[in-house]
Design a protein around this motif. Structure first.
Motif, PDB file in Angstrom:
ATOM      1  N   PRO A 133      -4.630 -58.742  -0.786  1.00  0.00           N
ATOM      2  CA  PRO A 133      -6.011 -58.582  -1.640  1.00  0.00           C
ATOM      3  C   PRO A 133      -5.404 -57.470  -2.522  1.00  0.00           C
ATOM      4  O   PRO A 133      -4.991 -56.462  -2.239  1.00  0.00           O
ATOM      5  CB  PRO A 133      -6.748 -58.092  -0.609  1.00  0.00           C
ATOM      6  CG  PRO A 133      -6.532 -58.331   0.760  1.00  0.00           C
ATOM      7  CD  PRO A 133      -5.078 -58.498   0.874  1.00  0.00           C
ATOM      8  N   GLY A 134      -5.756 -57.880  -3.948  1.00  0.00           N
ATOM      9  CA  GLY A 134      -5.542 -57.010  -5.061  1.00  0.00           C
ATOM     10  C   GLY A 134      -6.112 -55.467  -5.003  1.00  0.00           C
ATOM     11  O   GLY A 134      -5.427 -54.786  -5.735  1.00  0.00           O
ATOM     12  N   GLU A 135      -7.320 -55.619  -4.394  1.00  0.00           N
ATOM     13  CA  GLU A 135      -8.058 -54.248  -4.327  1.00  0.00           C
ATOM     14  C   GLU A 135      -7.351 -53.219  -3.715  1.00  0.00           C
ATOM     15  O   GLU A 135      -7.569 -52.000  -3.664  1.00  0.00           O
ATOM     16  CB  GLU A 135      -9.495 -54.340  -3.671  1.00  0.00           C
ATOM     17  CG  GLU A 135      -9.115 -54.947  -2.156  1.00  0.00           C
ATOM     18  CD  GLU A 135     -10.531 -55.300  -1.417  1.00  0.00           C
ATOM     19  OE1 GLU A 135     -11.154 -54.527  -0.939  1.00  0.00           O
ATOM     20  OE2 GLU A 135     -10.856 -56.660  -1.477  1.00  0.00           O
ATOM     21  N   TYR A 136      -5.947 -53.219  -3.004  1.00  0.00           N
ATOM     22  CA  TYR A 136      -5.334 -52.471  -2.199  1.00  0.00           C
ATOM     23  C   TYR A 136      -4.196 -52.028  -2.920  1.00  0.00           C
ATOM     24  O   TYR A 136      -3.416 -51.055  -2.426  1.00  0.00           O
ATOM     25  CB  TYR A 136      -4.894 -53.036  -0.989  1.00  0.00           C
ATOM     26  CG  TYR A 136      -6.158 -53.176   0.227  1.00  0.00           C
ATOM     27  CD1 TYR A 136      -6.651 -51.985   0.790  1.00  0.00           C
ATOM     28  CD2 TYR A 136      -6.813 -54.482   0.030  1.00  0.00           C
ATOM     29  CE1 TYR A 136      -7.776 -52.367   1.617  1.00  0.00           C
ATOM     30  CE2 TYR A 136      -7.784 -54.690   1.033  1.00  0.00           C
ATOM     31  CZ  TYR A 136      -8.236 -53.529   1.612  1.00  0.00           C
ATOM     32  OH  TYR A 136      -9.473 -53.877   2.311  1.00  0.00           O
ATOM     33  N   VAL A 137      -3.953 -52.346  -4.190  1.00  0.00           N
ATOM     34  CA  VAL A 137      -2.813 -51.929  -4.820  1.00  0.00           C
ATOM     35  C   VAL A 137      -3.204 -51.788  -6.368  1.00  0.00           C
ATOM     36  O   VAL A 137      -4.303 -51.821  -6.828  1.00  0.00           O
ATOM     37  CB  VAL A 137      -1.913 -53.016  -4.940  1.00  0.00           C
ATOM     38  CG1 VAL A 137      -1.088 -53.348  -3.559  1.00  0.00           C
ATOM     39  CG2 VAL A 137      -2.400 -54.574  -5.404  1.00  0.00           C
ATOM     40  N   ALA A 138      -2.078 -51.171  -7.208  1.00  0.00           N
ATOM     41  CA  ALA A 138      -2.436 -50.467  -8.425  1.00  0.00           C
ATOM     42  C   ALA A 138      -2.738 -51.955  -9.261  1.00  0.00           C
ATOM     43  O   ALA A 138      -1.797 -53.086  -8.986  1.00  0.00           O
ATOM     44  CB  ALA A 138      -1.381 -49.743  -8.959  1.00  0.00           C
ATOM     45  N   PRO A 139      -3.693 -52.088 -10.322  1.00  0.00           N
ATOM     46  CA  PRO A 139      -3.752 -53.224 -11.075  1.00  0.00           C
ATOM     47  C   PRO A 139      -2.743 -53.968 -11.731  1.00  0.00           C
ATOM     48  O   PRO A 139      -2.527 -55.015 -11.961  1.00  0.00           O
ATOM     49  CB  PRO A 139      -4.817 -52.849 -11.969  1.00  0.00           C
ATOM     50  CG  PRO A 139      -5.510 -51.597 -11.504  1.00  0.00           C
ATOM     51  CD  PRO A 139      -4.378 -51.010 -10.554  1.00  0.00           C
ATOM     52  N   GLU A 140      -1.542 -52.931 -12.081  1.00  0.00           N
ATOM     53  CA  GLU A 140      -0.556 -53.668 -12.756  1.00  0.00           C
ATOM     54  C   GLU A 140       0.308 -54.551 -11.887  1.00  0.00           C
ATOM     55  O   GLU A 140       1.193 -55.408 -12.290  1.00  0.00           O
ATOM     56  CB  GLU A 140       0.271 -52.494 -13.542  1.00  0.00           C
ATOM     57  CG  GLU A 140       0.979 -51.520 -12.677  1.00  0.00           C
ATOM     58  CD  GLU A 140      -0.124 -50.334 -12.520  1.00  0.00           C
ATOM     59  OE1 GLU A 140       0.454 -49.396 -11.751  1.00  0.00           O
ATOM     60  OE2 GLU A 140      -1.174 -50.494 -12.736  1.00  0.00           O
ATOM     61  N   ARG A 141       0.109 -54.413 -10.597  1.00  0.00           N
ATOM     62  CA  ARG A 141       1.017 -55.345  -9.656  1.00  0.00           C
ATOM     63  C   ARG A 141       0.373 -56.740  -9.289  1.00  0.00           C
ATOM     64  O   ARG A 141       1.186 -57.302  -8.695  1.00  0.00           O
ATOM     65  CB  ARG A 141       1.316 -54.409  -8.437  1.00  0.00           C
ATOM     66  CG  ARG A 141       2.391 -53.233  -8.245  1.00  0.00           C
ATOM     67  CD  ARG A 141       2.587 -52.781  -6.815  1.00  0.00           C
ATOM     68  NE  ARG A 141       3.126 -53.856  -5.978  1.00  0.00           N
ATOM     69  CZ  ARG A 141       3.100 -53.788  -4.680  1.00  0.00           C
ATOM     70  NH1 ARG A 141       2.726 -52.693  -4.151  1.00  0.00           N
ATOM     71  NH2 ARG A 141       3.855 -54.660  -3.896  1.00  0.00           N
ATOM     72  N   VAL A 142      -0.671 -56.678  -9.658  1.00  0.00           N
ATOM     73  CA  VAL A 142      -1.527 -57.901  -9.188  1.00  0.00           C
ATOM     74  C   VAL A 142      -1.560 -59.008 -10.064  1.00  0.00           C
ATOM     75  O   VAL A 142      -1.458 -59.066 -11.156  1.00  0.00           O
ATOM     76  CB  VAL A 142      -2.968 -57.438  -9.052  1.00  0.00           C
ATOM     77  CG1 VAL A 142      -4.023 -58.628  -8.578  1.00  0.00           C
ATOM     78  CG2 VAL A 142      -3.407 -56.453  -8.101  1.00  0.00           C
ATOM     79  N   VAL A 143      -1.361 -60.183  -9.327  1.00  0.00           N
ATOM     80  CA  VAL A 143      -1.232 -61.317  -9.971  1.00  0.00           C
ATOM     81  C   VAL A 143      -2.083 -62.525  -9.415  1.00  0.00           C
ATOM     82  O   VAL A 143      -2.406 -62.474  -8.204  1.00  0.00           O
ATOM     83  CB  VAL A 143       0.134 -62.011 -10.185  1.00  0.00           C
ATOM     84  CG1 VAL A 143       1.191 -61.131 -11.029  1.00  0.00           C
ATOM     85  CG2 VAL A 143       0.782 -62.440  -9.115  1.00  0.00           C
TER      86      VAL A 143
END
Length: 249
Positions: A115-125
């Protein structure tokens, strides 16, 4: 199980984990011997129904210590179907060199599925767009949700990889373990969504159908109910297999 069939990655990891055990692993509720090929009681074996669908994508399973031993584990189903499936045991202080080598292999574009909510936004795809000449490799943390969160936090070798954040519209259909949340998907359901994002719809549909058939056999064996090979789940898997053979002609 065909004795001449080469064990896949999860089967080999299970064998290695059993070899390290000080005492035999007894699955909860197990009283009868299980087929080593599908982990279901022999009376409900589904080895003959195992699908095989060629895929460009690969799957890298990083499995919590006891996960390969659980007969309800669905990472096994992914390895059954996706030829390029690797499986590694997770430990906080030790990393398998083969895992690091796979993540660095230039043929692959790895995506950590989380889930992207657990990482910095720039890592999320949210889309799968591999670089030219690379194949998508989906890195799945195969564990309970609490264990997976710990694994994600304490695996710094994953920190440089993009995080594929799934947006599933459906609730989980997995019925072999209890979860307090319907949006927590099992590993096989996650892999099917990843294959769909990789434009491998037939493989995604087949894996979903295979999970349904596995669940059917597993629960029927548990409840001493005969398998109906003509029910909706079996017919769907059979039809997808027919479609695959047609495409290969």
């Amino acid at each position: 199980m065909n004795p001449e069939e080469r064990p896949h990655a999860v089967s080999r990891l299970r064998a290695a984990r059993l070899a390290r055990s000080a005492k035999p692993f007894i699955a909860r509720g197990s009283r009868k011997e299980r087929c080593p090929g599908c982990r279901v009681m022999h009376s409900h074996c589904l080895c003959a129904l195992r699908p095989s669908v060629p895929t460009q994508a690969g799957v890298c399973l990083i499995m919590c210590d006891i996960e390969p031993l659980k007969p309800s584990n669905t990472g096994w189903l992914i390895a059954d179907m996706v030829a390029d499936t690797a499986a590694f045991g997770w430990a906080r202080t030790v990393v398998d060199p083969a895992l690091l080598a796979m993540l660095a292999d230039p043929q692959w574009q790895p995506y950590v599925v989380f889930p992207g909510e657990y990482v910095a936004p720039e890592r999320v795809v949210t889309e799968v767009v591999p670089a030219a000449g690379k194949r998508p490799l989906f890195v799945l943390l195969d564990a309970t949700w609490a264990e997976a969160r710990k694994m994600f936090r304490k695996s710094p070798y994953l920190d440089h990889l993009p995080v594929l954040s799934l947006q599933p519209e459906q609730l989980s259909n997995y019925r072999l373990r209890r979860s307090k949340r319907g949006d927590h998907l099992c590993t096989s359901e996650v892999a099917a969504l990843c294959l769909e994002l990789a434009q491998e719809q037939h493989a995604a549909d087949t894996l979903s159908a295979y999970l349904d058939v596995f669940t059917n056999h597993y629960l029927n064996a548990k409840n001493s109910v005969p398998v109906d090979l003509e029910d909706a789940a079996h017919l769907r898997l059979r039809d997808l297999g027919t479609d695959q053979r047609t495409m290969q002609r």
